[in-house]
Design an enzyme around this catalytic site. Structure first.
Site, PDB file in Angstrom:
ATOM      1  N   ASP A  60       0.815  -1.213   0.000  1.00  0.00           N
ATOM      2  CA  ASP A  60       0.000   0.000   0.000  1.00  0.00           C
ATOM      3  C   ASP A  60       0.847   1.261   0.000  1.00  0.00           C
ATOM      4  OD1 ASP A  60      -2.591  -0.555  -0.360  1.00  0.00           O
ATOM      5  OD2 ASP A  60      -3.233  -0.338   1.719  1.00  0.00           O
ATOM      6  N   ASP A 104     -11.022  -6.068  10.758  1.00  0.00           N
ATOM      7  CA  ASP A 104     -10.932  -7.491  11.096  1.00  0.00           C
ATOM      8  C   ASP A 104     -12.104  -7.949  11.958  1.00  0.00           C
ATOM      9  OD1 ASP A 104      -9.923  -5.812  13.040  1.00  0.00           O
ATOM     10  OD2 ASP A 104      -8.130  -6.978  13.468  1.00  0.00           O
TER      11      ASP A 104
HETATM   12  O1  LIG Z   1      -3.605   1.445   4.671  1.00  0.00           O
HETATM   13  C1  LIG Z   1      -3.144   0.436   5.178  1.00  0.00           C
HETATM   14  C2  LIG Z   1      -2.865   0.358   6.547  1.00  0.00           C
HETATM   15  C3  LIG Z   1      -2.334  -0.821   7.051  1.00  0.00           C
HETATM   16  N1  LIG Z   1      -2.075  -1.861   6.252  1.00  0.00           N
HETATM   17  C4  LIG Z   1      -1.495  -3.112   6.809  1.00  0.00           C
HETATM   18  O2  LIG Z   1      -2.272  -3.553   7.908  1.00  0.00           O
HETATM   19  C5  LIG Z   1      -1.467  -4.337   8.759  1.00  0.00           C
HETATM   20  C6  LIG Z   1      -1.724  -3.982  10.195  1.00  0.00           C
HETATM   21  O3  LIG Z   1      -1.199  -2.729  10.480  1.00  0.00           O
HETATM   22  P1  LIG Z   1      -0.414  -2.396  11.821  1.00  0.00           P
HETATM   23  O4  LIG Z   1       0.075  -1.013  11.738  1.00  0.00           O
HETATM   24  O5  LIG Z   1       0.552  -3.471  12.131  1.00  0.00           O
HETATM   25  O6  LIG Z   1      -1.609  -2.380  12.837  1.00  0.00           O
HETATM   26  P2  LIG Z   1      -1.861  -3.259  14.122  1.00  0.00           P
HETATM   27  O7  LIG Z   1      -2.610  -2.392  15.059  1.00  0.00           O
HETATM   28  O8  LIG Z   1      -0.636  -3.913  14.619  1.00  0.00           O
HETATM   29  O9  LIG Z   1      -2.836  -4.339  13.541  1.00  0.00           O
HETATM   30  C7  LIG Z   1      -3.885  -4.929  14.225  1.00  0.00           C
HETATM   31  O10 LIG Z   1      -5.075  -4.178  14.083  1.00  0.00           O
HETATM   32  C8  LIG Z   1      -5.521  -3.965  12.760  1.00  0.00           C
HETATM   33  C9  LIG Z   1      -6.840  -3.249  12.810  1.00  0.00           C
HETATM   34  O11 LIG Z   1      -6.713  -2.026  13.422  1.00  0.00           O
HETATM   35  C10 LIG Z   1      -5.673  -5.286  12.042  1.00  0.00           C
HETATM   36  O12 LIG Z   1      -5.943  -5.035  10.696  1.00  0.00           O
HETATM   37  C11 LIG Z   1      -4.407  -6.065  12.153  1.00  0.00           C
HETATM   38  O13 LIG Z   1      -4.534  -7.302  11.530  1.00  0.00           O
HETATM   39  C12 LIG Z   1      -4.069  -6.278  13.590  1.00  0.00           C
HETATM   40  O14 LIG Z   1      -2.866  -7.027  13.731  1.00  0.00           O
HETATM   41  C13 LIG Z   1      -0.017  -4.104   8.352  1.00  0.00           C
HETATM   42  O15 LIG Z   1       0.472  -5.258   7.735  1.00  0.00           O
HETATM   43  C14 LIG Z   1      -0.112  -2.940   7.408  1.00  0.00           C
HETATM   44  O16 LIG Z   1       0.862  -2.987   6.423  1.00  0.00           O
HETATM   45  C15 LIG Z   1      -2.339  -1.795   4.904  1.00  0.00           C
HETATM   46  O17 LIG Z   1      -2.093  -2.737   4.161  1.00  0.00           O
HETATM   47  N2  LIG Z   1      -2.875  -0.643   4.399  1.00  0.00           N
END
Ligand SMILES: O=c1ccn([C@@H]2O[C@H](COP(=O)(O)OP(=O)(O)O[C@H]3O[C@H](CO)[C@@H](O)[C@H](O)[C@H]3O)[C@@H](O)[C@H]2O)c(=O)[nH]1
Ligand SMILES: [Mn+2]
Length: 841
Positions: A262, A555
């Site tokens: 992204d 999710d």
């Molecule tokens: O515009 C975006 C924003 C994020 N991501 C991906 O989403 C994932 C999760 O992002 P992260 O910053 O790691 O967020 P977390 O808070 O750690 O993620 C948790 O919370 C998210 C919801 O808020 C869920 O989608 C994730 O699966 C869950 O692990 C990563 O692989 C990002 O690369 C995208 O692909 N596009």
């Protein structure tokens, strides 16, 4: 609903025992019973207390209805404890609502009539401020300030008005704020119990899998790995995630990995070109020696000289890593690094107009399963790179948007029946994970409505005592199996294997809503079309098919909508974690991440698809309660903030708000506190954790409750009023070695002057002040010990919990100490609050 579920996981094939474990079932039941009794008592108490107070309030309100927005009402009552009449001043807000402030001052007067007007009330108040002896003022004051002769019996309080003069006046003294806090606590605690009603422990029989399916019968598996920013999510980490799944023990011709970028970054594409080259060596090495850690970084960190080829592969890995990191540090790719035409062609797309917010679709086939072979002449799985089209004017819907594009693109390219969703910070920790999922999907006894198998998120970078409660043990390990017995666990965003068909069809229209294959169009053109940013306009994507939009927690929301459509899910939690992820170990990053989560949950909770209104129609009520608990968790901030400030401020002003120690009601409070905390600790220990981790987690709930939760509510209000928008801020996965060292030692990390820290440090200071003042009060007058024990305990509890904050404010010298700015701000805020409340008292 209450029957034990069938033993999924191929358990029945050799007529094994049912796999539902009844371990600790009786203990659980006993604890539950205890819990329910406690909650019942609490509700009764609240009802009694609130009922009593509300009637008084109502009467009073009617007396003074004619006055301004804020009413100050005076009550006089005889206090048995100090044998003095008490003047009780209450503030009423404009809605006729009670204020959370309710205070008493001791006077030596006879009772004023309850017909006191608000102006007399104000006079009293100002007199109280000025302390005795009061200046002579109108009648009421005289009566208030005339000290009766020694030995004179106090007159009875006026029977009219709102005070009944019964034994329950100690209860009357309690603030409404505390009552409200108790009601919210009771509500949240009750919904929390739903998770413990019918937990299911599935047991897997992987050895039975060959009896139902040969390798050639295995369904195809498409793995989606999302990344969004090469500077916050270092590509080397994403490469490790991808290598760990490419090396799965799964037929290579049935396995495809899609990387969604992204960030639309050439650095990421470059990293995956390097990754594809290294995979030719890495995959056969893992297969040959049956390596368990298939993320090279982890493998080489654990053991370095295991097998003859290890050193050689390690050198290759180090070289690849250095190349990728070099390119990322540099921020661009050198011309001499483009070694063939294919690379030149691929990178030519990054022309000057190409930015991460505005660019065309980029699809690159990095490995093809019927063409590319590893160094031992085995075919390799597919590896695709995709950067979907972005246009600043069109919302891209964050991760949910990326996943929906991947679903469409993969349907065209490989169309595997199973889809594994992975975050870029989660590597596979067990090469047999897809086979474990097959034990559910291929089980002849399986419920045909099974939509996904969730491997609970587990993390690799958490310290020994889990200082910030990052593990989310109860949510990932206990709540998941609790929901399994009620209809299905939540989707946790990463580590979920879905049936593709579930994401492409809708319950009400059980045929495919999306079937794009057009013979005339070639695959490349079709792929570009479905990955374009306008493709979803006027379609059901995001509303009825694919990952659902409209929230920052796509999710949980998607899982919830699937459950509402009648789909089921199951938790698979093998002893060896299927995936290991990373949590932000910088405290401020964690607070920002939590704020995003709770904002997202509130967004759904208060939308038309709220679990209360929408969910309860379709889910079994206990299942619905579980979702309610998740979505309304932010409201913990009400009791937390009230309990963090109100008893303390009252204590500072020598005002008791809890029953005396000798009062039977006090035992109830003690029982409820110990009961709920005890049960929480019990659940934690039963889930395999230790006291220290539990302690840290409960502290973190208090911190979140006074920082992130109210912020999420505030942000939600802003966004609802269209004063701001919902943003998915990607969590940084960059490691700071110094910070990691401090984290390993369990030292709290402040460092940044974050507004979120202000309420936390103010609460810490107020608790400290209250405790000191409380002790002083008791030392001066030991007889007041009974009055203040409850408040003293709460302030002491707050103080013990705030220890890292005091330490960070005054005792530390490292980079992670509380910034001096934050300390000064919090001292000022504390003084201001004490002054405002002090003058009100
Ligand atoms: O515009 C975006 C924003 C994020 N991501 C991906 O989403 C994932 C999760 O992002 P992260 O910053 O790691 O967020 P977390 O808070 O750690 O993620 C948790 O919370 C998210 C919801 O808020 C869920 O989608 C994730 O699966 C869950 O692990 C990563 O692989 C990002 O690369 C995208 O692909 N596009
Ligand atoms: Mn993450």
């Amino acid at each position: 609903m209450w029957s034990q579920p069938r033993p999924y996981g191929l358990g029945e094939i050799q007529s094994r025992d049912p796999v539902v474990s009844a371990r600790f079932f009786r203990v659980r039941c006993a604890v539950l019973l205890f819990g329910f009794c406690a909650i019942l008592l609490l509700i009764l108490l609240c009802y009694y207390n609130a009922g009593l107070r509300l009637s008084t309030a109502w009467e009073t309100k009617n007396h003074y209805r004619s006055h301004y927005f804020v009413y100050i009402v005076v009550h006089l009552e005889i206090s048995k404890q100090c044998d003095l009449p008490r003047l009780q001043v209450r503030l009423y807000h404009f809605h006729g609502e009670h204020s959370i402030i309710n205070f008493i001052a001791c006077t030596t007067s006879s009772a004023p009539t309850s017909k006191a007007t608000s102006s007399t009330a104000r006079t009293c108040k100002s007199n109280l401020k000025e302390n005795l002896p009061y200046r002579t003022r109108p009648k009421l004051q005289e009566s208030l300030t005339t000290r009766p002769a020694k030995g004179t019996k106090h007159p009875k309080p006026c029977p009219a008005g709102n005070y009944t003069g019964k034994r329950s006046k100690i209860l009357l003294d309690r603030s409404y704020g505390v009552t409200r806090a108790d009601l919210v606590l009771a509500f949240l605690w009750t919904t929390w119990q739903a998770f413990f009603i019918n937990p299911i422990h599935h047991q897997l029989f992987l050895e039975n899998l060959p009896e139902v399916a040969k390798e050639s019968d295995y369904p195809g598996l498409d793995v989606f790995v999302c990344t969004a920013d090469p500077f916050k999510e270092p590509p080397v980490g994403v490469v490790n995630t991808v290598l760990s799944v490419l090396a799965y023990d799964y037929p290579t011709e049935k396995l495809s990995v899609y990387v969604s970028d992204d960030g639309g970054s050439q650095l990421t594409l470059f990293a995956f070109m390097e990754c594809a080259k290294f995979a030719r060596h890495w995959l056969p090495y893992c297969r040959k020696y049956n390596i368990m850690d298939r993320s090279p970084e982890v493998h080489f960190a654990n053991d370095t000289s295991l097998f003859p080829e290890t050193k050689e592969i390690q050198v290759m890995y180090a070289k690849m890593k250095a190349t990728i990191e070099g390119v990322v540090d540099q921020g661009s790719i050198n011309v001499d690094q483009l070694i063939d035409d294919r690379m030149v062609k691929a990178f030519s797309k990054w022309n000057p107009g190409f930015t991460c917010h505005q660019h065309p679709t980029v699809v690159e086939v990095l490995l093809k399963s019927d063409k590319d072979k590893d160094v031992t002449d085995h075919y390799m799985p597919n590896l695709f790179y995709l950067a979907r089209e972005k246009n600043q004017a069109i919302p891209h819907r964050f991760k949910a948007g990326a996943l929906n594009t991947l679903i469409r693109v993969s349907t065209i390219m490989t169309n595997a029946p199973l889809i594994l969703i992975l975050d870029c910070d989660m590597y596979s920790n067990d090469p047999k994970t897809p086979l474990r999922a097959l034990c559910y999907f291929l089980d002849p006894n399986i419920d045909p409505k099974l939509a996904f198998v969730q491997f609970p998120q587990r993390f690799h970078n958490i310290n020994k005592t889990d200082t910030y409660g990052l593990e989310h043990l109860l949510e990932t390990q206990v709540c998941s199996i609790g929901m399994d017995g009620l209809g299905g666990t939540i989707f946790m965003g990463s580590g979920g294997i879905f049936k593709r068909q579930v994401l492409l069809e809708n319950h009400s229209t059980p045929h495919k809503l999306w079937n794009e294959t057009k013979e005339s169009e070639d695959v490349s053109a079709l792929t570009h079309r479905v990955a374009s940013c306008v493709y979803e306009e006027n379609t059901k994507w995001g509303s009825e098919i694919g990952f659902r939009y409209g929230t920052l927690v796509e999710d949980i929301y998607t899982g919830f909508r699937l459950h509402c459509s009648g789909w089921k899910s199951v938790t698979c939690n093998p002893t060896r974690a299927a995936f290991l992820g990373g949590m932000p170990i910088a405290f401020n990053d964690f607070l920002c991440q939590s704020s995003r989560w709770y904002l997202g949950l509130l967004q759904t909770g208060l939308s038309k698809f709220s679990p209360v209104t929408f969910g309860m129609k379709f889910l079994n009520p206990l299942h619905g309660m579980c979702y309610v608990q998740f979505h309304f968790r932010v409201f913990w901030c009400i009791p937390i903030i009230i309990y963090a400030f109100l008893p303390q401020l009252a204590l500072i002003n020598s005002f008791p708000i809890f029953p005396k120690v000798s009062d039977p009601w006090f035992c109830l409070y003690a029982f409820l506190f110990l009961g709920s905390y005890g049960k929480d600790l019990y659940e934690f220990v039963m889930a395999g954790s230790v006291f220290q981790k539990w302690w840290n987690r409960q502290r973190m709930v208090l911190i979140l409750g006074s920082s992130c939760f109210p912020l999420s509510i505030f942000n939600w209000l802003l966004a609802s009023l269209r004063l701001s928008t919902f943003e998915f801020n990607v969590t940084s996965k960059v490691l700071d070695t110094e910070l990691s060292k401090r984290y390993e030692k369990g030292i709290f990390e402040f460092g940044v002057d974050l507004p979120l820290l202000l309420p936390v440090s103010v609460a810490a200071l107020i608790n400290l002040l209250a405790f000191v003042m409380g002790i002083k009060e008791i030392v001066i007058n030991i007889g007041r010990f009974e009055d203040f024990l409850g408040q003293l305990f709460i302030a002491g509890f707050g103080m013990v919990n705030s220890w890292p904050i005091y330490e960070a404010m005054v005792l530390r010298n490292d980079k992670g100490k509380m910034p001096i700015k934050t300390t000064i701000k919090s001292v000022c805020a504390t003084l201001a609050i004490c002054f405002v409340f002090g003058s009100a008292f």
